[in-house]
Enzyme design. Structure first.
Site, PDB file in Angstrom:
ATOM      1  N   GLU A   1      -6.629   4.146   7.747  1.00  0.00           N
ATOM      2  CA  GLU A   1      -6.992   5.826   7.446  1.00  0.00           C
ATOM      3  C   GLU A   1      -7.341   6.457   6.572  1.00  0.00           C
ATOM      4  O   GLU A   1      -8.583   8.006   6.573  1.00  0.00           O
ATOM      5  CB  GLU A   1      -5.851   5.901   6.394  1.00  0.00           C
ATOM      6  CG  GLU A   1      -4.488   6.256   7.788  1.00  0.00           C
ATOM      7  CD  GLU A   1      -3.076   5.695   6.386  1.00  0.00           C
ATOM      8  OE1 GLU A   1      -2.699   5.238   5.400  1.00  0.00           O
ATOM      9  OE2 GLU A   1      -1.684   4.985   7.342  1.00  0.00           O
TER      10      GLU A   1
ATOM     11  N   GLY B   1       4.840   1.650   4.438  1.00  0.00           N
ATOM     12  CA  GLY B   1       6.223   1.687   5.203  1.00  0.00           C
ATOM     13  C   GLY B   1       7.178   0.675   3.832  1.00  0.00           C
ATOM     14  O   GLY B   1       8.070   1.247   2.844  1.00  0.00           O
TER      15      GLY B   1
ATOM     16  N   SER C   1       3.704  -3.041  10.817  1.00  0.00           N
ATOM     17  CA  SER C   1       4.428  -2.430  10.710  1.00  0.00           C
ATOM     18  C   SER C   1       5.442  -3.542   9.926  1.00  0.00           C
ATOM     19  O   SER C   1       5.806  -4.113  11.006  1.00  0.00           O
ATOM     20  CB  SER C   1       4.803  -1.647  12.637  1.00  0.00           C
ATOM     21  OG  SER C   1       4.406  -1.123  12.073  1.00  0.00           O
TER      22      SER C   1
ATOM     23  N   GLU D   1      -5.669  -5.373  10.322  1.00  0.00           N
ATOM     24  CA  GLU D   1      -4.683  -4.304  10.762  1.00  0.00           C
ATOM     25  C   GLU D   1      -5.306  -3.832  12.016  1.00  0.00           C
ATOM     26  O   GLU D   1      -5.772  -3.121  12.160  1.00  0.00           O
ATOM     27  CB  GLU D   1      -4.625  -3.466   9.261  1.00  0.00           C
ATOM     28  CG  GLU D   1      -3.932  -4.098   7.555  1.00  0.00           C
ATOM     29  CD  GLU D   1      -3.927  -2.562   6.888  1.00  0.00           C
ATOM     30  OE1 GLU D   1      -2.528  -3.255   7.056  1.00  0.00           O
ATOM     31  OE2 GLU D   1      -4.494  -1.894   6.922  1.00  0.00           O
TER      32      GLU D   1
ATOM     33  N   GLY E   1       2.336   1.986  10.558  1.00  0.00           N
ATOM     34  CA  GLY E   1       2.917   3.116  10.889  1.00  0.00           C
ATOM     35  C   GLY E   1       3.794   3.357  12.071  1.00  0.00           C
ATOM     36  O   GLY E   1       4.386   4.772  12.071  1.00  0.00           O
TER      37      GLY E   1
ATOM     38  N   LYS F   1      -0.247   4.419  -0.326  1.00  0.00           N
ATOM     39  CA  LYS F   1      -0.037   5.667   0.614  1.00  0.00           C
ATOM     40  C   LYS F   1      -0.534   6.206   0.026  1.00  0.00           C
ATOM     41  O   LYS F   1      -0.220   6.875  -1.942  1.00  0.00           O
ATOM     42  CB  LYS F   1      -0.038   5.760   1.734  1.00  0.00           C
ATOM     43  CG  LYS F   1      -0.286   4.658   2.193  1.00  0.00           C
ATOM     44  CD  LYS F   1       0.518   4.723   4.263  1.00  0.00           C
ATOM     45  CE  LYS F   1       0.057   3.251   4.641  1.00  0.00           C
ATOM     46  NZ  LYS F   1       0.033   3.650   5.652  1.00  0.00           N
TER      47      LYS F   1
ATOM     48  N   HIS G   1      -9.142   0.324   4.560  1.00  0.00           N
ATOM     49  CA  HIS G   1      -8.041   1.463   5.845  1.00  0.00           C
ATOM     50  C   HIS G   1      -8.873   1.524   6.818  1.00  0.00           C
ATOM     51  O   HIS G   1      -8.901   2.697   6.831  1.00  0.00           O
ATOM     52  CB  HIS G   1      -6.877   1.782   4.624  1.00  0.00           C
ATOM     53  CG  HIS G   1      -5.405   1.911   5.140  1.00  0.00           C
ATOM     54  ND1 HIS G   1      -5.600   2.806   6.050  1.00  0.00           N
ATOM     55  CD2 HIS G   1      -4.556   0.851   4.993  1.00  0.00           C
ATOM     56  CE1 HIS G   1      -4.580   1.896   6.189  1.00  0.00           C
ATOM     57  NE2 HIS G   1      -3.510   1.542   5.511  1.00  0.00           N
TER      58      HIS G   1
ATOM     59  N   ASN H   1       0.923  -1.267  -0.219  1.00  0.00           N
ATOM     60  CA  ASN H   1       0.262  -0.122  -0.133  1.00  0.00           C
ATOM     61  C   ASN H   1       1.129   1.408   0.130  1.00  0.00           C
ATOM     62  O   ASN H   1       1.560   1.115   0.403  1.00  0.00           O
ATOM     63  CB  ASN H   1      -0.878  -0.579   1.269  1.00  0.00           C
ATOM     64  CG  ASN H   1      -1.554   1.233   0.982  1.00  0.00           C
ATOM     65  OD1 ASN H   1      -2.007   1.805   0.589  1.00  0.00           O
ATOM     66  ND2 ASN H   1      -1.929   1.670   2.803  1.00  0.00           N
TER      67      ASN H   1
HETATM   68  C1  PEP Z   1      -0.584  -0.204   5.851  1.00  0.00           C
HETATM   69  O1  PEP Z   1      -0.619   1.028   6.004  1.00  0.00           O
HETATM   70  O2  PEP Z   1      -1.453  -0.991   5.310  1.00  0.00           O
HETATM   71  C2  PEP Z   1       0.628  -0.659   6.575  1.00  0.00           C
HETATM   72  C3  PEP Z   1       0.350  -2.125   7.082  1.00  0.00           C
HETATM   73  O3  PEP Z   1       1.455   0.531   6.928  1.00  0.00           O
HETATM   74  P1  PEP Z   1       2.818  -0.398   7.862  1.00  0.00           P
HETATM   75  O4  PEP Z   1       2.910  -1.354   6.794  1.00  0.00           O
HETATM   76  O5  PEP Z   1       3.171   1.295   7.021  1.00  0.00           O
HETATM   77  O6  PEP Z   1       2.815   0.092   9.121  1.00  0.00           O
END
Ligand code: PEP
Length: 254
Positions: free
Chosen positions: A100, A238, A216, A170, A176, A11, A98, A9
């Site tokens: 966000e 990320g 993460s 998630e 993040g 973003k 998601h 992703n």
């Molecule tokens: C995400 O935004 O779906 C995600 C898992 O981000 P990160 O891997 O950066 O924690």
């Protein structure tokens, strides 16, 4: 056997040329290094999708997705993108729900149920995200929150439609933040989700649903997470922006 998937992703990151560069590196590395049957998906900003689809032609292990779609078919929704448009440029997946989008854009389970219907109608596969906040986990509400997200977001689907979904657990506190759920915490929730699917549909449907872990995930912790019996891959934020890290996570299945 259910499908193993590692989805990135991006973003709102990477300009057009940067995105094409990272994607080209990912394709080349996947071609040279990935020996298993796992699928890699990059969910990019809308502006990249058409070009990424062209670059991915001929590589059946790499697909492209969007990060959102509007619930309506078309119309006066300035600035929005429809599922039909996304399908028309060859994307295969759409991330929905998601955290966000839920947090910053007020997306509710009710709205997400409509988006899921529209995305499925256009023969795209939703990657449907669910997960609890830190407050909800600390209050021991995480199982209830996840159950409501499933019931209100996707359990209105019939078994055939549900079979097209990919789910992503998630935990919001892990996205993040650099704090990953332990493999035991993640497995506990994935097993719970699979049991809920079995109770709603059937054991067969539950056994064939791909459930990703996101939060993460990185090249160091992916192998331990992916070794859990109910974790079928990852949704990667990320680390999907760096081709080497993303492909190392894909290879955690090799
Ligand atoms: C995400 O935004 O779906 C995600 C898992 O981000 P990160 O891997 O950066 O924690």
């Amino acid at each position: 056997m259910r499908k193993k998937i590692v989805a990135g992703n991006w973003k709102m990151n990477l300009d057009y040329n940067e995105g094409l560069g990272v994607f080209t590196e990912i394709i080349n590395m996947v071609k040279d290094e990935v020996t298993g049957a796992q699928e890699a998906v990059i969910c990019s900003p809308f502006i990249h999708i058409n070009s990424l689809v062209q670059l991915a032609k001929g590589y059946n292990k790499v697909s492209v997705g969007a990060q959102n779609a509007h619930q309506a078919e078309s119309g006066a929704y300035t600035g929005e993108i429809s599922a039909r448009m996304i399908k028309s440029i060859g994307a295969a997946y759409v991330i929905l729900g998601h955290s966000e989008r839920r947090q910053y854009f007020g997306e509710t389970n009710e709205l997400l149920a409509k988006k899921t219907d529209t995305v499925l109608k256009h023969d795209l596969r939703p990657i449907f995200c669910i997960g609890e906040t830190l407050r909800e986990r600390e209050a021991n509400e995480h199982f209830d929150v996840i159950k409501s997200q499933l019931v209100e977001g996707v359990f209105h689907l019939d078994a055939e439609q549900f079979g097209k979904l990919v789910l992503a657990y998630e935990p919001v506190w892990a996205i993040g933040t650099g704090v990953t759920a332990s493999s035991a915490q993640a497995q506990e929730i994935h097993e719970f989700i699979r049991k809920e699917i079995a109770a709603k549909y059937s054991q067969e449907v539950a056994d064939s649903t791909t459930i990703l872990y996101g939060g993460s995930c990185n090249p160091k912790n992916a192998a331990e997470l992916f070794a859990c019996p109910d974790i079928d891959g990852g949704l990667i934020g990320g680390a999907s922006l760096k081709s080497r890290d993303f492909v190392d996570i894909i290879k955690a299945f090799n």
